[in-house]
Structure formats: C-alpha cells, structure tokens
Design an enzyme around this catalytic site. Structure first.
Site, PDB file in Angstrom:
ATOM      1  N   LEU A 157       0.837  -1.199   0.000  1.00 38.11           N
ATOM      2  CA  LEU A 157       0.000   0.000   0.000  1.00 38.11           C
ATOM      3  C   LEU A 157       0.868   1.244   0.000  1.00 38.11           C
ATOM      4  CD1 LEU A 157      -2.599   1.739   0.569  1.00 38.11           C
ATOM      5  CD2 LEU A 157      -2.196   1.272   3.007  1.00 38.11           C
ATOM      6  N   SER A 158       0.496   2.248  -0.815  1.00 38.32           N
ATOM      7  CA  SER A 158       1.114   3.561  -0.789  1.00 38.32           C
ATOM      8  C   SER A 158       2.611   3.440  -1.075  1.00 38.32           C
ATOM      9  CB  SER A 158       0.825   4.232   0.556  1.00 38.32           C
ATOM     10  OG  SER A 158       1.163   5.596   0.521  1.00 38.32           O
ATOM     11  N   SER A 159       3.486   3.819  -0.122  1.00 35.49           N
ATOM     12  CA  SER A 159       4.919   3.639  -0.372  1.00 35.49           C
ATOM     13  C   SER A 159       5.226   2.164  -0.576  1.00 35.49           C
ATOM     14  CB  SER A 159       5.748   4.200   0.789  1.00 35.49           C
ATOM     15  OG  SER A 159       5.649   3.403   1.943  1.00 35.49           O
ATOM     16  N   GLY A 162       4.276   1.534  -4.158  1.00 39.95           N
ATOM     17  CA  GLY A 162       5.339   2.025  -5.030  1.00 39.95           C
ATOM     18  C   GLY A 162       6.563   1.138  -4.971  1.00 39.95           C
TER      19      GLY A 162
END
Length: 574
Positions: A157-159, A162
C-alpha cells in the site's frame, strides 16, 4: 537380520501426504530479525505466516511479500491481532497454502516509516531493495518452506505499493506477479504523490521500469500485475492507478485487448487486459468510496489506513495470481501412490507406483543417500516399477519421483524411510547443532539427522539432560535461569550404542522482560520517558520512530519490547 525384509514402504497415500511440503504452525510468528540495513539504518524485522494446509498449485507453496504503507507497521496493521485480521492475509494464505512475509520498513525514510519507493538509485544489493530481495531469497532457498521460485509475489500500500512496483521492475526474474495499491510509479518524487507531474506518462514509467530491470528485462514476458485504488483517495493521485497498469503493459510488450468492466463486491469494478496470446496480464480495480487505505474486506482491520468495509483485495489478488501465473503449468503433475525398499543381502530393491491424469509415466527417478549414493533417472516407467541396487553396508534414505515427459511435470517425491544394508556402522556425532529459539527459562535446539540413529541424547554443560533418547532432531531444554549462558551438545543413539558428542553451541536465556503497551498523548509519552522530543516532534525512545507532533492532541500506542526500547504499536502476539 532377516534374509529378506520389507524395510520401508508407503502405499496408497493421499496426494497431500505425498507432497512432502511441511505443514507450518498456521499462525503468525513472533517478530523476527532478518538482516541489517547499512543504508537506512537498523535491522529488517517482521513476521512470517506459515500455513498448516498444503499448497494449492504444483505441490509447492507460493510466497507473498506484503509491504505496509507510510505511518504503518507490520505488527500494528498487517498481521492479525486479537481483535481483527489486519490486512486479512491469513485467510488468503490458508486458502492457497501460501507463505506470507510482513516486514517492517527499516530506518525512518521520509519521516513516516515509509519504504524508499522514490529512490533515485534502486539496487538489488543495498537499501530497502537489497534487504527485501535478500529476505525473499532466504525463504525461497530454505527447503522447509517448500516455496516454488515461480510463485513469488509482492504487494503493498502507498509507499509499499510504489516499492512493490519498483521491486517488480528491478527483479522481474524474482517476482511472477505484482499487487500495486495506490502506488506512485518509479521516477516520481515524494512531493508528487498527490498529482501526476507535467510530462510524466505511462511511457515515462515504463522506461523507468525497463531501466531498473536491465539484463533481466526478458522476464517481463511472463510477469503479471494487478493495480487497485480508491475512488475517494485524495492522498495518492488516483490517476497513478491506471497509469501503473498501462506502464506494465508497455513493459510487457505486444498488443493488448481491454476487457469489459466487471463489478466487484461490495462496490467498484475491475478491468482485465489480455495479451495477443489471450493471456490475462493486468487487472485494474477501482474501489468505490475507498480512501487511501488497504482494502482488507470483512474481518480485516477497520482503522489506520485499512478498510474492512470494501473489497477483500488479498482474496482477489491471490485468485488473480494463481489463475494467470504464466510461469507455472496448470497441468496436474503425476502423483506417487506407493514406494518401498526391500533388502536381501547387499541388494536393495526399490519399487514404486504412480498415477498420471495426463498420460503414462515416462520415467521414475530413484535417489538414495548413504555409503553408495544412487541417482537413477531411468529406474522404470509406466504404472509401476521395481529395480535392484547393489549397495555397500550402511544406512540409507531416499525418495522416488515420477515424470511425464510430454507435460514436463514431475511428481512430489515419495520418501523412503531409513533402511539398513548389512551391519550397523558406528554412529558419528550429529552435525549442524543450532539454537532455534531462546526464552527466559528455555533454549530450543535443532540438529541434522544421523543415518542409523534411533534417537538422540542432549547434554548441557557436559551433563546429559535427556533420561531417554529423543526421537526427533530437536529439543527444548527447560527449567533454565534467565539471563544465563549455557553450553549444549548432542549425541546419536542406535543399534551399535551411543556415538560421540557433537560440536558444542552456546546460548544465553533472555532476560524475561514482558512487553507492555501504553496508549497516551505524545506529550504524556515524552513526560513519562517513553519518548523524547526534538524539533517539535516526539520520537519513540530506543527505536527512534517518529510519532508526530509533540502535543496532547496526537495519541499513540507504544510497546516496550525491551528495557528502554519502544516501538509504535501493540506488543507482538506471543
């Protein structure tokens, strides 16, 4: 000994029993320490879920690396707690017999315990990339987990999303599938999470991805990707979702056909894209009404960037990976139904039988370990076989497997229990004695099996502590004093008596410290000495984790895991 005896046999066993993949405890581990991060500081720690159920595909387990988002931790958000299922991975793992890794981001990247997805120098050997790839390698190469290198996946999730995309680009040879949740693509900065920068496109992301892969780019031909985002996510730009999927299709190459949107429960839609060969390669899911959160589905956590009221993404992405994995054959492998060894003099006759829905067994392979090693890949064919081998005196173990040359599939091995040819030799000392766990009053040991051993004695500081030989290759020595050093050795016991002592290992019991968790304002934590203030922020004492502004409005839970050492979150499950 008798002139002819059936030494080892197993017959008409169910396929799961023959898979030879060890069952795990079916629970999350305690917090483990895996490796040091010399770039970001600290050690890579985290949790592993090892299911007790057999694997679902190819007789081997899948491995899923799950990465939390910024301001989250594996302990507080990803793994199951006493009240919820965290990211809800345990249920998916039990359905597919998969091993789940939930690490904590090392250091304090971007000031919020993030993964370094925006690094401008991603490398397979250093930083977050290096420690995570090393972690995956450790589990894939450890035989007890039975992990298939072709079934390794990464999601976050999120970072963490990425970072999952960055890892999939950096190591397409390692990861067969990705699960990118609200993940900014490679080449974007932390200041661009809320908007797509001018001039940045799917082609930009694809070029970044290819550059990360380098010589491993050919492995993109068999990789698949799932992307998910919420329609109410105002933290990470929603446009990054479809852009991530489009970038991966550009990397995969060729032409693609866009499928019709399919509704997902309880709200949202998914779109599959298939390549020119008709294989599904990407999935794009938008979740109606979801903010910046991990979609855990019913039973998951319902707070701190985890949403239990929307799509069960672990269930969806596991199904996506298993249905469309382009590296694992979905044709069933042969199944060994029986194997045995009989001994007459110095000849051991090995027999076996198998079933194969794809056609006749092309060949059987016999492998024996002992004084006369055997690796015979042409022991027989068809529904069954029997073949004799002249062997030197000693103990032997081995296995039999079946192959279908037309499909390329190989059965799980049918294990031959230890058998003796001729007279029993003197037993050597056990090798590989290691400490596997330490407690305040106990130390657990494990060692390598000795051929011919019927059991083992354990010695502590030179004195035997086992009244009778233990039958397994592990033992827990209890009744110990805390914070005390001990020295252990092991001997093998067999028909010829007790063998010599192994090399010694030394270990100390733990302090007996009991973890406690305290919820209070950051100001109160600082005043109580659980945290310290610097530059207007509060930091957990010992770990140095950023807790947010040092005032009475920020409420945090700190777990004291050792003297003067605090972590954000609750105490790990015992």
């Amino acid at each position: 000994m008798r002139s002819i005896s059936t030494i080892a046999a197993c017959c008409l066993l169910p396929a799961a029993a023959l898979a030879q993949v060890q069952p795990g405890p079916g629970s999350w581990s305690a917090n483990q320490t895996w490796a040091a991060d010399t770039v970001n500081g600290g050690n890579l720690t985290g949790f592993v879920y090892w299911p007790s159920v057999p694997p679902a595909l190819g007789g081997k387990r899948a491995l899923v690396l799950v990465l939390h988002g910024c301001a989250q931790t594996a302990a507080s958000d990803v793994i199951d707690s006493a009240t919820d299922g965290g990211f809800n991975w345990k249920r998916a793992a039990d359905q597919y017999g998969a091993v789940i890794l939930a690490p904590n981001a090392t250091g304090n990247v971007y000031g919020s315990h993030c993964w370094d997805y925006a690094s401008t120098s991603h490398k397979r050997t250093s930083g977050h990339d290096g420690v995570l790839l090393d972690l995956v390698h450790r589990f894939v190469s450890h035989p007890q987990y039975g992990i298939d290198p072709k079934q390794v996946y990464v999601t976050g999730l999120s970072s963490g999303g990425g970072q999952a995309m960055a890892l999939g680009c950096l190591a397409p040879d390692i990861f067969a599938g990705l699960g990118i949740n609200a993940g900014p693509p490679p080449g974007t900065t932390t200041g661009q999470i809320g908007f797509v920068p001018s001039g940045y496109s799917a082609a930009t992301a694809a070029n970044q991805c290819r550059n990360l892969a380098g010589a491993n780019a050919p492995f993109f031909a068999t990789q698949i990707s799932s992307v998910v985002w919420g329609t109410s996510d105002y933290t990470v730009a929603q446009a990054y979702g479809p852009m991530d999927a489009a970038a991966m299709r550009l990397v995969y190459g060729g032409t693609f056909t866009k499928g019709a949107p399919v509704a997902v429960t309880p709200g949202g839609s998914n779109i599959f894209h298939t390549d020119a060969g008709g294989k599904v390669r990407t999935a794009e899911m938008s979740v109606t009404g979801q903010g910046h959160a991990w979609p855990a589905g019913a039973g998951g956590q319902a707070t701190h960037f985890v949403d239990a009221s929307k799509v069960n993404y672990p269930a969806f992405v596991m199904d996506f990976w298993f249905r469309h994995n382009a590296r694992v054959s979905t044709v069933a492998a042969p199944v060994m139904t029986a194997c045995s060894a009989t001994v007459s003099g110095t000849t051991a006759t090995v027999s076996g039988a198998a079933m194969d829905q794809a056609g006749p067994v092309s060949s059987y392979r016999v492998q024996l370990s002992g004084a006369t090693p055997v690796d015979d890949g042409a022991a027989g064919s068809g529904a069954s076989f029997s073949k004799g081998y002249a062997l030197a005196h000693g103990y032997y173990t081995g296995s039999v497997s079946a192959t279908n040359a037309a499909t390329g599939q190989v059965s799980a091995a049918c294990q031959l229990p230890q058998f003796l040819v001729g007279t029993a030799p003197a037993l050597p000392p056990p090798a590989g004695l290691t400490v596997t766990a330490r407690g305040a009053t106990s130390i657990s040991l494990a060692w390598t099996a000795v051929q011919g051993a019927g059991g083992y004695h354990v010695y502590r500081d030179g004195s035997r502590i086992t009244a009778a030989p233990v039958s397994t290759t592990s033992h827990t020595a209890g009744g110990l004093a805390d914070s005390t050093a001990y020295r252990f050795q092991v001997s093998a016991v067999g028909a010829a008596g007790e063998g010599g002592l192994s090399a010694a290992v030394s270990a100390s019991t733990t302090s007996g410290f009991i973890c406690t968790a305290t919820s209070a304002s950051n100001y109160a934590h600082v005043q109580a000495g659980r945290a310290y203030a610097s530059g207007g922020y509060a930091y957990a004492r010992g770990s140095g984790q950023n807790m947010g502004l040092n005032n009475t409005f920020y409420i945090r839970t700190l777990a004291q895991t050792s003297p003067a050492y605090y972590l954000i979150g609750h105490c790990p499950a015992p």
